[in-house]
Motif scaffolding. Sequence first.
Motif, short mmCIF file in Angstrom:
data_model
loop_
_atom_site.label_atom_id
_atom_site.label_comp_id
_atom_site.label_asym_id
_atom_site.label_seq_id
_atom_site.Cartn_x
_atom_site.Cartn_y
_atom_site.Cartn_z
N ALA A 198 0.85 -1.22 0.00
CA ALA A 198 0.00 0.00 0.00
C ALA A 198 0.87 1.25 0.00
CB ALA A 198 -0.92 -0.02 1.21
N GLU A 199 1.92 1.22 0.79
CA GLU A 199 2.80 2.40 0.82
C GLU A 199 3.47 2.62 -0.52
OE1 GLU A 199 5.59 2.46 4.21
OE2 GLU A 199 3.74 2.23 5.41
N ARG A 200 3.92 1.53 -1.12
CA ARG A 200 4.64 1.64 -2.39
C ARG A 200 3.74 2.22 -3.49
NH1 ARG A 200 6.19 -2.94 -5.02
NH2 ARG A 200 5.86 -4.22 -3.16
N TYR A 201 2.45 1.85 -3.46
CA TYR A 201 1.53 2.32 -4.52
C TYR A 201 0.63 3.47 -4.03
CZ TYR A 201 2.83 -1.74 -7.34
OH TYR A 201 3.52 -2.66 -8.10
N ASP A 202 0.89 3.96 -2.85
CA ASP A 202 0.11 5.06 -2.28
C ASP A 202 -1.40 4.73 -2.25
OD1 ASP A 202 -0.31 7.50 -1.16
OD2 ASP A 202 -0.44 8.58 -3.07
N LEU A 203 -1.72 3.62 -1.62
CA LEU A 203 -3.11 3.16 -1.53
C LEU A 203 -3.63 3.30 -0.09
CD1 LEU A 203 -2.80 -0.16 -3.58
CD2 LEU A 203 -3.42 2.12 -4.42
N VAL A 204 -4.90 3.61 0.00
CA VAL A 204 -5.55 3.65 1.32
C VAL A 204 -5.84 2.21 1.76
CG1 VAL A 204 -7.61 4.42 2.58
CG2 VAL A 204 -6.68 5.81 0.72
#
Length: 368
Positions: free
Chosen positions: A148-154
Amino acid sequence: MSYKVRFVNPDRNYLMIKDEIDTAYFEVMARGDLIDRVHLKGFEENLADFVGTKFAVGLNSGYDALHISLRAARIGPDDEVIVPAHTFVATASAVVNVGAKPVLVDVGKDFNIDPDKIEEAITEKTRGIIPVHLNGYMADMDHIMEIAERYDLVVIEDACQSLGASMNGKKGGFWGLTGCWSFYPFKILGGYGDGGAITTDDPDVALFATRMRYNGEDRETGEYHGHGFTCLLDNLQAAFLDIKLRHLPTWIERRREIAERYKAALADIPALMLPHYSDPQRDHVYQNYVVRAKQGDDFSEYLKKEGVEVLTQFRKPYYKHEALKLEDRGFPETEALSREVCSLPMNVEITEVEVDYVIEIVRSFYGK
Ligand SMILES: Cc1ncc(COP(=O)(O)O)c(C=O)c1O
């Protein structure tokens, strides 16, 4: 049909804590404290403490918790959200009902979303992931948070089935933007009707949920901050849930004892896969004790015929229901487990004699 061993016994559970529940009932009724009163606030504080977050906001159901969380994250039309292919349908319905598209991902042997299959489902429209901690066992949040952090996902955690479960000492519901909880009567923390909550560390999300549950209204100023919903957790339910929350640690221990008894008695049956995993970082609270029986319906029907009430959630995966119009990208593990799942009775009210009986019947099916 009347069973020798019921799947759950809400009447017996009530009798175990009758004095406390009755006292709370009469206190709330005598005060006329029905909506948004001291019991709701008290329960919210205790729930947040239990999960380890700054805030908890009581809502009407687990579905509402998911729905409000998606809105708080401003997820809507044109967005995609990753959800597991094996879960209760509400996880995906909440995504559809904010106008976004659920993108399903297969699960692993622990019934939870397979982190190794998440990246291939990410597109430029992906905004979020809803990992579900199914049956009382957390999804691999270390791995999921890293993606999630790598792809900027909630990340919105559907923790409806796993209050008390943890990974690396951090409870489910603590990791994402929100943790979503259901207090449906047969959940590990079950009320006497529908109920739910979100937990979060984000004050803006907590405030948003507090307003949205009351048709968008700020109760102090009377100002409407948006078009909201009617989805407040009742004060009376909160009073009952607060009592049950105090018992939860002991009740989780009891569930683990029962799980260990099933394991000790059934581990020698090769055709039966038991829900015991070797990851030392995660613990199981056994909301459900789901075995996988190669013999599918023959197994579950035999148990029922012998008086053991079992559930087979879900023989038909939710994405196979035509009216839901969901994309089936092929989910081999979900398909395989759907034919085999069978939840044995698992609750704190069950007697030792009943556990013995379940074991005896399971063993007899396998000629043992
Ligand atoms: C995994 C999961 N998600 C969401 C929900 C929805 O919760 P509720 O029934 O309180 O709306 C449930 C409970 O039924 C659930 O098990």
